[in-house]
Scaffold this active site. Structure first.
Site, short mmCIF file in Angstrom:
data_model
loop_
_atom_site.label_atom_id
_atom_site.label_comp_id
_atom_site.label_asym_id
_atom_site.label_seq_id
_atom_site.Cartn_x
_atom_site.Cartn_y
_atom_site.Cartn_z
N HIS A 68 0.75 -1.29 -0.12
CA HIS A 68 0.22 0.07 0.09
C HIS A 68 0.84 1.23 0.06
O HIS A 68 0.29 2.19 -0.71
CB HIS A 68 -0.94 0.12 1.28
CG HIS A 68 -2.18 -0.88 1.00
ND1 HIS A 68 -2.25 -2.06 1.18
CD2 HIS A 68 -3.44 -0.48 0.53
CE1 HIS A 68 -3.49 -2.71 0.99
NE2 HIS A 68 -4.13 -1.75 0.48
N GLY A 69 2.20 1.23 0.56
CA GLY A 69 2.67 2.49 0.47
C GLY A 69 4.14 2.28 1.08
O GLY A 69 4.22 1.35 1.93
#
Lengths: 472, 356
Positions: free
Chosen positions: A324-325
């Site tokens: 996700h990041g």
């Protein structure tokens, strides 16, 4: 190009008209491929070349995997995985890795100042990398045959409705639809438009207009917060991220349907889940099944014993968080989910068939507990750093007396109303589909609902933000 | 040969979708027309929204020798581009932004080595010296949009302009769902730290970003009163936050203000050294707002210091009888006719200042 933009409205209308005007199936697919690259290039034209290169490489590697003798197939697969993940790693995690390398060196007394790489993150790279990678993985597993058509594979990866923020459509699900033009189905276009309206309504009205402001202010506030405000901000974000991402997926499914393509559901009323396993069967289904099939099962799943199964779960969710990041806050979010899943599995094994958990009250209690756990984890997902997350959690559990009240009463009412509606809907619809729910409505109610959603979208005047998941 | 077997088909609810679609489109169209008629009855007319995209379009138009206006909303409302074009021989490009500190814009223009034209810069000291917050964010957001606009955003902006020039309810500052919800009369908690609300804006904007106050706002009435009463809380500095020592906060603010003075002087020196011209302007204000500004940021304070340290010419409206004789109907901006007259009277002073 954003779904909630005037450019997309015009683009989609032109593509629709041209697509259904063309009679020849290959011509239609060529049109969709060109339209998809225009859709993607409208953000940053050079990145369309990167998309093309990645896809072409996987097409070629897929053919090599299929043609290679058993002894060397794995080499071609490793090549595909390495190149895809290296590309993702460079663009998405380059600076993150350098910063952490610098931190590690500093721990052993080495003062290393890495250059800050001025890297633009190609939009949707996490999604299309997985679209493309699923092909070589499935060819290797024998789950799909390699396609002979580069054009079809390019279209499978770049198909504009799902290109930049999912659902993560596997080539094995899309390529067969390229074999023949879609058979006529009554109501497909109208239902597709309804889903697009629903998705946009979720995004621009519910997420951007009613929830985003409160979430942004709470997560951006530097001081101590009153407990009510902290909870309101976190609940607002829980709703915002659902409506934002589910809105995109719903739009994508509707847009694909208007073009005769069928994409699977990506969300199934996740805040009505009872337990974390149930939550992940309902939230971002295309990612959770991707991780399950290509990571959790190859690691051994839960067949290798309860301890190893729990470790596998944590590993998978750790990587899911990182997907996700590029930040440790995402990793903590993933680890929290992994730990909760592992604990839940252990509890299920220890306490099987407990009667009260099957009663309505028990199910409601467990669902509420699941929702609160998910909200708690969202704090790490949304917070810019750990001090912010710690500040919010302290405020939520009430150990910060004298915290500041920074939200207006209107904002609190807005978040409370939307959250109540969201939880009510998810609980009541958790065992059925959106299609079944709409089919039960009287026609007048469908018209009224559709009209209200359209009017609300028009009233927001396109002032919404980009979809949250674009950054992933 | 099929790639593999696809055995998934979405369910389509068994409803007469064609009729439902037609009915929905018809009802939505009726509701939209009704809303358009309603907002026109409230005095709204079609005009452009002053968005970051419109600003970015103007920023794109800056050429090496352009005349550029930067600053806050007073530069936006009070400068008539036609009059300036006639007076200065070149049509200025309007880059002022409502509620903004223009220092980031000044820094951006100065950093553009090709640009050696003329900058007409409005200074409203309370905003110019804002260390952070919306005044800085407003300018930085516009610059960010200009730097990172995608082809899709450019196209959406062009399409949006076509609609905004024809439809009255497309008002991002007043008539979006979000702004309409703000109008609900719901009292806040007694101890809440809620930022003051922006005043309702009644304005018309053209593609060059020439902005006029509407006649409805220029005349005494409820709208004018609402705008007036909005200024005092906005221009009153917020109390220091209670989560850090007051002294430390004030020291930090003081250092940031000092830095802004230095940065302004440095930017002006650099720009003038390569042949650029710059003139600072203090535009008129009236009523209680003028009293507040004169006390909080007296002319002898920030204004004089900016002029002194930068060495650039400055025009302070109160110094000249012909510029000081205007009254801002809502205390902060000139009416549309007055803005033309004010600009006419300003041009000779600009010529003198720019000849220095």
């Amino acid at each position: 190009m954003l779904f909630n933009s005037l450019t997309f409205v015009v683009f989609f209308a032109v593509v629709q008209i041209a697509y259904w005007t063309l009679r020849e199936w290959n011509a239609r697919k060529n049109l969709l491929l060109i339209a998809s690259y225009i859709f993607y290039g409208a953000w940053n034209p050079p990145f369309a070349l990167l998309l093309f290169a990645t896809t072409t490489m996987d097409y070629w590697l897929g053919a090599r995997i299929a043609a290679a003798p058993a002894a060397t197939r794995r080499v071609w697969l490793v090549a595909s995985v390495t190149v895809n993940l290296s590309m993702l790693g460079f663009f998405k995690y380059g600076n993150f890795l350098l910063e952490n390398f610098q931190w590690l060196l500093a721990r052993v007394g080495v003062d290393y100042q890495p250059p800050h790489l001025d890297i633009f993150l190609p939009i949707g790279i996490s999604f299309y990398t997985f679209h493309s990678l699923s092909y070589t993985l499935d060819v290797y597993r024998g789950a799909t045959q390699p396609t002979r058509s580069l054009r079809d594979f390019l279209l499978a990866v770049s198909f504009f409705p799902q290109l930049v923020a999912g659902p993560i459509v596997r080539a094995a699900d899309f390529l067969p639809q390229c074999d023949a033009p879609p058979a006529p189905r009554p109501g497909r276009f109208g239902w597709g438009l309804f889903l697009m309206t629903l998705g946009l309504f979720e995004k621009v009205t519910l997420a951007d207009t009613l929830l985003a402001g409160s979430a942004d202010r709470i997560f951006g506030y530097a001081g101590p917060l009153a407990s009510l405000d902290a909870w309101t901000g976190v609940l607002a974000f829980a709703g915002q991220i659902f409506f934002d991402f589910s809105g995109y997926s719903t739009c994508a499914i509707g847009a694909a349907l208007c073009l005769g393509f069928e994409l699977k559901d990506n969300f199934r009323f996740p805040y009505g889940a009872v337990g974390m396993s149930d939550f992940w069967r309902r939230w971002h289904i295309s990612l959770s099944t991707f991780l399950r099939d290509y990571l959790y099962f190859p690691l051994g799943g839960n067949r290798t014993g309860p301890v190893r199964g729990a470790i596998n779960l944590v590993i998978v969710m750790f990587l899911g968080g990182l997907w996700h990041g590029a930040a440790w806050t995402f990793v903590v979010w993933g680890l929290l989910h992994g730990l909760c899943l592992a604990v839940e599995h252990a509890l299920r094994n220890l306490y099987k068939n407990i009667e009260w958990t099957m009663t309505l009250g028990g199910q409601l209690l467990l669902s509420a507990l699941t929702y609160l756990t998910v909200c708690f984890a969202w704090v790490f997902f949304r917070a810019a750093d750990f001090p912010t997350a710690a500040r919010l959690i302290r405020a939520m559990v009430g150990v910060l007396p004298g915290g500041n009240a920074i939200l207006t009463t209107r904002e609190i009412i807005q978040v409370a109303c939307v959250t109540a509606g969201l939880l009510f809907a998810h609980w009541n619809l958790r065992d059925i589909s959106i299609e079944a729910a709409v089919a039960r409505l009287p026609r007048q109610a469908v018209i009224a609902l559709w009209t209200v959603m359209l009017c609300a979208i028009i009233l927001t005047q396109g002032s919404g933000n980009a979809f949250i998941y674009f950054q992933f | 040969m099929p790639s593999s077997t696809f055995n998934f088909e979405r369910v389509i609810p068994a409803l007469p979708w064609r009729r439902l679609t037609l009915a929905t489109v018809l009802l939505t169209a009726l509701a939209t027309v009704a809303w358009e008629i309603r907002v026109r009855s409230w005095g709204y007319g079609p005009t452009l929204n002053d968005t970051d995209d419109l600003w970015a379009q103007q920023r794109d138009a800056v050429k090496p020798d352009s005349i550029v206006i930067i600053g806050d909303s007073r530069a936006l409302y009070d400068s008539d581009l036609n009059t300036l074009e006639r007076g200065l021989g070149q049509r200025p490009i309007q880059l002022a932004i409502v509620g903004s500190c223009a220092y980031p814009i000044l820094a951006n223009l100065v950093a553009d080595e090709k640009f050696h034209g003329t900058i007409i810069c409005s200074v409203l000291p309370a905003i110019w010296l804002a260390p952070a917050g919306p005044p800085i964010a407003n300018s930085e957001e516009a610059l960010k949009r200009w730097r990172k606009r995608t082809p899709a955003q450019r196209a959406s902006h062009k399409l949006g302009m076509l609609l905004e020039e024809r439809v009255a309810f497309l008002k991002q500052e007043d008539l979006t769902l979000q702004k309409l919800l703000l109008k609900l009369p719901i009292p806040n908690r007694a101890d809440s730290q809620v930022p003051p609300r922006l005043p309702p804006y009644f304005q018309t904007v053209d593609p060059d970003r020439r902005t006029w106050m509407t006649a409805q706002c220029a005349e005494p009435g409820p709208l004018q009163t609402r705008v007036e009463t909005g200024w005092i809380p906005l221009f009153t500095p917020p109390p220091p936050p209670n989560y850090m020592p007051r002294e430390a906060f004030l020291k930090g603010v003081g250092q940031a203000i000092e830095q802004r003075f230095k940065d302004t002087a440095t930017a002006v020196h650099k720009f003038r050294a390569r042949g650029g011209k710059i003139v600072f302007i203090r535009f008129p204000m009236s009523g209680e707002l003028r009293n507040l500004e004169d006390i909080a940021t007296p002319r002898a304070g920030p204004w004089n210091r900016i002029i002194r340290e930068s060495g650039a010419p400055g025009i302070y409206f109160a110094d000249y009888l012909e510029l000081a004789s205007f009254t801002c109907p809502e205390w902060s901006h000139l009416s549309a006719p007055d803005s033309v007259e004010f600009t006419k009277r300003l041009v000779p002073h600009l010529k003198v200042a720019l000849a220095q």
